[in-house]
Design an enzyme around this catalytic site. Structure first.
Site, PDB file in Angstrom:
ATOM      1  N   ASP A  96      23.281  32.414 -22.668  1.00 31.51           N
ATOM      2  CA  ASP A  96      22.043  32.513 -23.443  1.00 31.51           C
ATOM      3  C   ASP A  96      21.000  33.461 -22.868  1.00 31.51           C
ATOM      4  OD1 ASP A  96      21.142  31.132 -21.200  1.00 31.51           O
ATOM      5  OD2 ASP A  96      21.058  29.198 -22.213  1.00 31.51           O
ATOM      6  N   GLU A 118      30.639  29.527 -23.113  1.00 35.10           N
ATOM      7  CA  GLU A 118      29.562  28.530 -23.134  1.00 35.10           C
ATOM      8  C   GLU A 118      28.779  28.621 -24.453  1.00 35.10           C
ATOM      9  OE1 GLU A 118      27.223  27.117 -19.414  1.00 35.10           O
ATOM     10  OE2 GLU A 118      25.694  28.013 -20.703  1.00 35.10           O
ATOM     11  N   GLU A 132      15.974  31.547 -24.439  1.00 36.30           N
ATOM     12  CA  GLU A 132      17.400  31.239 -24.415  1.00 36.30           C
ATOM     13  C   GLU A 132      17.915  30.621 -25.717  1.00 36.30           C
ATOM     14  OE1 GLU A 132      16.119  31.594 -20.168  1.00 36.30           O
ATOM     15  OE2 GLU A 132      15.311  30.577 -21.945  1.00 36.30           O
ATOM     16  N   HIS A 208      11.904  27.600 -12.579  1.00 32.22           N
ATOM     17  CA  HIS A 208      11.689  29.029 -12.818  1.00 32.22           C
ATOM     18  C   HIS A 208      11.580  29.402 -14.293  1.00 32.22           C
ATOM     19  CE1 HIS A 208      16.024  28.558 -13.421  1.00 32.22           C
ATOM     20  NE2 HIS A 208      15.917  29.587 -14.246  1.00 32.22           N
ATOM     21  N   ARG A 210      10.662  30.391 -18.029  1.00 32.67           N
ATOM     22  CA  ARG A 210       9.498  31.079 -18.591  1.00 32.67           C
ATOM     23  C   ARG A 210       8.560  30.126 -19.318  1.00 32.67           C
ATOM     24  NH1 ARG A 210       9.649  36.792 -19.164  1.00 32.67           N
ATOM     25  NH2 ARG A 210      11.565  37.693 -18.349  1.00 32.67           N
ATOM     26  N   HIS A 241      12.125  31.045  -6.703  1.00 34.61           N
ATOM     27  CA  HIS A 241      12.476  32.201  -7.524  1.00 34.61           C
ATOM     28  C   HIS A 241      11.562  33.373  -7.185  1.00 34.61           C
ATOM     29  CE1 HIS A 241      13.487  34.520 -11.151  1.00 34.61           C
ATOM     30  NE2 HIS A 241      14.522  33.718 -11.293  1.00 34.61           N
TER      31      HIS A 241
END
Length: 385
Positions: A96, A118, A132, A208, A210, A241
């Site tokens: 994704d 996936e 994603e 991490h 967004r 990250h």
């Protein structure tokens, strides 16, 4: 030979595609080429080195504080040249990421078959996770073959009109990866990990996403600080990250606590063996929701949604969201209620049996007429739908 071009750009993609690269390369039916976009650079390179994968093409797109606009356009334009040169029979993408969607779109423009590893994960909220959720939905619309990790993922795809004969339930390739990485006698490479007191209860933290930038991330870190202050036998280990939206906030809130270890990003070997030695995992990641249960570790998801509801139904995962109070409540329960902890730790992982890469290979052989036998599906997720 089946000309197969495998594309990925981030560390999580590389971890999950590495065993598939290995599986296909050892079969004489396949001519395998690997293209990396380097949407992540340093973290991607760590995985490539561990699995001894030497990309045939490196688009090297990463920029400081890069935007989704630049990632998408750079992959689209640079991957076109690879397609023109290789003219593959099929392009395999994963999951994704923005690399996934842009590479699939470029392949569609080139009228090349696309296989999606996936496939079928959904939250049905286009902004959670962002970007994603839409990356994987848009990719599904472009693909010819769909390698769904679970039965629920297959049903999600069928509900969107994907033909059942193009879907193969394989399990998740990340479980294959654990066979290569986790070792009882493992010695950590990262110096900061060799100095951790593993006689204490280790909580692995990753954060991490967004959509968690800003206040949600602050809430997560404040919850971690409160838990660390209340439980003296607990040590948090947080590989931070590199994105400044994460790193700056983490150091501002957490850097001065003696039992919160802020360390550099670690490679997949160190990460998987750290999970194996941890008491539980707090994460807003997707992959850790699959990896940790295979190692008997409860997972607290630091997001409001999860595209992996099988784990919730199997009771290997609990979704906490990003409320400070809710995170503290759930983690406190797991630290103080042994029965609750063991119920999660001993639950069966619905994501795979370590044979996903072989099933994907067999599905490709079947699709291209090199085998008359349709591969058996992974059935370990059937009751979690």
């Amino acid at each position: 030979m089946i000309k197969t071009l495998i594309v990925f750009g981030t560390r999580p993609e590389a971890i999950k595609m590495a065993p598939l690269v290995k599986e296909l390369k050892k079969d004489f039916h396949f001519d395998v080429k690997v293209c990396v976009t380097a949407q992540h650079r340093q973290m991607l390179d760590q995985v490539l080195e561990i699995f001894d994968i030497k990309p045939d093409y490196d688009l090297d797109i990463m920029k400081y504080n890069q935007s989704l606009f630049s990632i998408t356009s750079d992959v689209l334009l640079r991957f076109e040249k690879v397609l023109e040169k290789e003219r593959p029979d099929i392009v395999l993408v994963h999951g994704d990421t923005t690399t996934t969607f842009a590479a699939a779109l470029a392949s569609f423009y080139f009228k090349t078959k696309i296989g999606h590893v996936e496939a079928g994960l959904r939250t049905y909220n286009k902004y959670s996770p962002f970007p994603e959720e839409m990356n994987r939905k848009l990719t599904a619309a472009l693909c010819d073959l769909h390698f769904a990790p679970t039965k629920r993922a297959k049903l999600n795809l069928m509900a969107e009109g994907v033909k059942e004969e193009t879907i193969f339930v394989t399990g998740n390739t990340v479980i294959d990866t654990l066979k290569f990485t986790v070792k009882e006698d493992y010695v950590f490479k990262e110096d900061s990990l060799t100095n951790i007191d593993f006689s204490k209860r280790i909580i692995l933290l990753t954060a991490h996403r967004r959509e968690n930038f800003g206040k949600p991330l602050e809430n997560i870190f404040e919850a971690v600080l409160k838990i660390a202050n209340e439980f003296e036998d607990v040590v948090f280990v947080y590989p931070v990250h590199l994105n400044p939206n994460v790193k700056d906030v983490a150091h501002r809130i957490l850097k001065d606590h003696p039992r919160i270890k802020l360390i550099n990003p670690i490679d997949v070997d160190d990460m998987h063996n750290l999970i194996a030695r941890s008491y539980l995992v707090l994460t807003d990641s997707g992959g850790l929701q699959e990896e940790a249960p295979s190692l008997g570790k409860p997972v607290v998801v630091l997001r409001d949604t999860t595209e992996r509801p099988e784990a919730v139904l199997a009771k290997t995962v609990v979704v906490a969201g990003t409320s400070k109070e809710r995170i503290v409540e759930i983690v406190t329960k797991l630290l103080t209620d042994e029965e609750e902890y063991l119920q999660m730790a001993r639950a069966v992982n619905p994501y795979g049996d370590g044979e996903a890469s072989r099933r994907i290979k067999d599905a490709l052989l079947y699709h291209f007429g090199e085998s008359s036998k349709k591969p058996n599906e992974f059935r370990g997720s059937d009751k979690y739908v």
